[in-house]
Design an enzyme around this catalytic site. Structure first.
Site, PDB file in Angstrom:
ATOM      1  N   VAL A 150      27.332  43.351  42.638  1.00 46.28           N
ATOM      2  CA  VAL A 150      27.235  42.045  43.282  1.00 46.28           C
ATOM      3  C   VAL A 150      26.162  41.179  42.624  1.00 46.28           C
ATOM      4  CG1 VAL A 150      26.519  40.920  45.434  1.00 46.28           C
ATOM      5  CG2 VAL A 150      28.157  42.802  45.498  1.00 46.28           C
ATOM      6  N   ARG A 153      31.918  55.763  43.587  1.00 44.42           N
ATOM      7  CA  ARG A 153      31.250  55.858  44.885  1.00 44.42           C
ATOM      8  C   ARG A 153      32.266  56.118  45.999  1.00 44.42           C
ATOM      9  NH1 ARG A 153      27.831  50.450  44.885  1.00 44.42           N
ATOM     10  NH2 ARG A 153      29.767  49.736  43.937  1.00 44.42           N
ATOM     11  N   THR A 169      23.952  48.972  50.806  1.00 46.14           N
ATOM     12  CA  THR A 169      23.886  49.270  52.240  1.00 46.14           C
ATOM     13  C   THR A 169      24.893  50.388  52.538  1.00 46.14           C
ATOM     14  OG1 THR A 169      25.322  47.343  52.545  1.00 46.14           O
ATOM     15  CG2 THR A 169      23.028  47.078  53.175  1.00 46.14           C
ATOM     16  N   ASP A 191      15.607  44.387  39.322  1.00 48.50           N
ATOM     17  CA  ASP A 191      16.161  45.657  39.805  1.00 48.50           C
ATOM     18  C   ASP A 191      15.080  46.724  39.701  1.00 48.50           C
ATOM     19  OD1 ASP A 191      19.380  46.650  40.141  1.00 48.50           O
ATOM     20  OD2 ASP A 191      17.861  48.222  39.903  1.00 48.50           O
ATOM     21  N   ARG A 239      18.666  50.230  34.237  1.00 46.90           N
ATOM     22  CA  ARG A 239      19.669  49.159  34.409  1.00 46.90           C
ATOM     23  C   ARG A 239      19.181  47.860  33.746  1.00 46.90           C
ATOM     24  NH1 ARG A 239      24.778  47.229  34.996  1.00 46.90           N
ATOM     25  NH2 ARG A 239      25.009  45.686  36.640  1.00 46.90           N
ATOM     26  N   CYS A 246      32.694  49.745  50.024  1.00 44.87           N
ATOM     27  CA  CYS A 246      32.869  48.689  51.030  1.00 44.87           C
ATOM     28  C   CYS A 246      33.797  49.095  52.171  1.00 44.87           C
ATOM     29  CB  CYS A 246      33.396  47.428  50.355  1.00 44.87           C
ATOM     30  SG  CYS A 246      32.184  46.695  49.246  1.00 44.87           S
ATOM     31  N   THR A 275      26.013  43.736  52.588  1.00 43.83           N
ATOM     32  CA  THR A 275      26.840  43.803  53.798  1.00 43.83           C
ATOM     33  C   THR A 275      26.043  44.480  54.903  1.00 43.83           C
ATOM     34  OG1 THR A 275      28.791  44.003  52.423  1.00 43.83           O
ATOM     35  CG2 THR A 275      29.023  44.647  54.728  1.00 43.83           C
TER      36      THR A 275
END
Ligand SMILES: NC(=O)c1ccc[n+]([C@@H]2O[C@H](COP(=O)([O-])OP(=O)(O)OC[C@H]3O[C@@H](n4cnc5c(N)ncnc54)[C@H](O)[C@@H]3O)[C@@H](O)[C@H]2O)c1
Length: 425
Positions: free
Chosen positions: A16, A326, A84, A34, A39, A260, A120
């Site tokens: 995102v 994931r 999250t 980050d 990364r 998600c 989220t």
């Protein structure tokens, strides 16, 4: 805040945060922060392991990637895009990342700054949890010294049509003025495609129900699949017929994984429970979808019997043509077959073998096995690489009387001859 004064720090450069930071950097001074130095270094080198942004765009962006908080201390708009997930033991929301990010931002806050959450969450997290944390840690007053905002993210990994530059962006600020500022900022990324939600909790709730709706719709079709299988009907035949009705929703059966859809309903459920409401439909959907990997594997075992069968699973990622593993539910298919005594090989052209080993303890075959013929092939993920396999390629991997188990129903109109057994969900 005049747009020339806007200085943005995006916190969390994953699926995102990174595309958002790059899109905003076309219009504003942007730093991408980050906690993972690895990364940040990869992004500075023009490499996005999530394959959301190409090397040229990364190398030419004005976004400054950093893992040093000193580099973001001059920002006046903080956008939080950290994970999250849910806690493994009881599926309750794990807010540790948003809390950690809030604690990190708090000492950097100045009067007039805005902190926007994109992660989220469930309604209330931004104001009642993060806002309070920011106040406690900064000593500033939320709503008068600094302000909150929420803008849910809807991108879909691997989807080149629905991107940060095209999706309608829902925004909400703590005051109408903050909503307007956020609308103006985000409008630069997607040609002005903005929806101003009534308030922050409304924006949070809208995100939570979007993915819960998808989960429940798939769960219904998964339950239908189990019922029609008992009657030896094909769920695809049933769906084809039902879909001729003008308002039938075209969902298909399958595994529901990822960061998600398989997670967000638990956030909505948590919110419901805190309000004293038992979220029956939401959790029923989760219950059904979470069990589908084991159901599909047991269907194969029922067909083939227990014992030393050699099975090749095609695909491991949580959806097609991406490398995201994931919450992949293919692992449930794998484990159930292993428990039945099967020898199981898993192939995936996109997943990183070292990540699969680290997260799931499974040795991934990066190349399709040669000179091995399996008792069964399981098409678990519809990567383009598999869709393009012709009969010879498939039969080369399968014993003459082997079984082709098509969890996506994609090959059901193909004729593999009468020796090969073909099974769908
Ligand atoms: N992936 C999607 O397609 C998608 C779509 C819509 C919404 N979301 C939501 O967006 C949020 C982010 O998801 P994602 O997929 O980008 O996650 P991700 O795991 O790809 O990226 C999160 C990044 O945040 C970093 N991070 C963790 N803690 C940090 C901290 N305290 N400070 C700074 N960086 C930190 C991690 O190192 C990682 O690079 C989640 O809430 C998710 O539910 C994701």
């Amino acid at each position: 805040m005049a747009s020339s004064e806007v200085s943005i720090a995006v916190i969390g450069l994953g699926y995102v945060g990174m595309p958002l930071a790059v899109a905003l950097a076309g219009h504003y001074k942007v730093s991408g922060f980050d906690v993972s130095e690895a990364r940040v270094n990869e992004l500075k080198d023009g490499f996005d392991r999530n394959r959301e942004i190409g090397e040229d765009e990364l190398r030419s962006t004005s976004c400054q990637f950093t893992s040093d908080t000193a580099d973001i201390s001059g920002a006046n708009v903080y956008i939080v895009t950290v994970p999250t997930p849910v806690n493994e033991e009881d599926n309750t929301p794990d807010l540790s990342y948003v809390n950690a990010a809030s604690k990190m931002i708090a000492p950097l806050l100045k009067k007039g700054d805005i902190v926007v959450y994109e992660s989220t969450v469930y309604p209330g997290v931004t104001e009642d949890i993060c806002g309070k944390l920011l106040e406690e840690e900064s000593g500033l007053a939320c709503g008068s010294d600094f302000y909150l905002g929420y803008s849910p993210e809807r991108i879909n990994p691997g989807d080149t049509q629905h991107t940060v530059r095209t999706i309608t962006k829902v925004v909400a600020g703590q005051t109408p003025e903050i909503t307007d500022i956020l609308a103006e900022i985000y409008a630069t990324t997607n040609g002005g495609n903005i929806f101003k939600a009534a308030n922050i909790k409304t924006a949070e709730a809208s995100k939570a129900i979007e993915n819960a709706q998808s989960d429940i719709n798939v769960a219904f079709i998964n339950e239908v699949t189990k019922i029609v299988n008992e009657m030896d009907l094909s769920v695809y035949d049933v769906l084809d017929a039902a879909a001729t009705k003008w308002n039938f929703l075209k969902f298909t059966p399958g595994l529901v994984g990822g960061h998600c859809i398989s997670v967000d309903p638990y956030y909505l459920a948590q919110c419901a429970k805190e309000l004293g409401h038992e979220p029956e439909v939401i959790l029923a959907g989760r219950h059904i979808n979470d069990a589908m990997g084991r159901y599909f594997a047991k269907r194969l075992i029922a067909k083939m019997g227990e014992g030393k069968k050699d099975v090749l699973i095609l695909g491991f990622t949580f959806k097609e043509n991406i490398n995201d593993i994931r919450n992949t539910k293919v692992v449930d298919v794998y484990n159930t077959l292993k428990d039945a005594g099967y020898n199981v090989v898993v192939h995936d052209p996109h997943a990183a073998p070292d990540e699969v080993k680290a997260h799931y303890g499974i040795e991934l075959a990066a190349d399709l096995p040669e000179a091995v013929q399996f008792d069964a092939l399981v098409l678990a993920v519809s990567h383009n690489d598999y869709l393009g396999m012709d009969d010879a390629a498939l039969k080369g991997l399968l014993k003459a009387d082997g079984l082709l188990y098509d969890l996506k129903g994609l090959w059901r109109s193909r004729d593999f001859g009468n020796k090969i057994q073909y099974l769908t969900v």
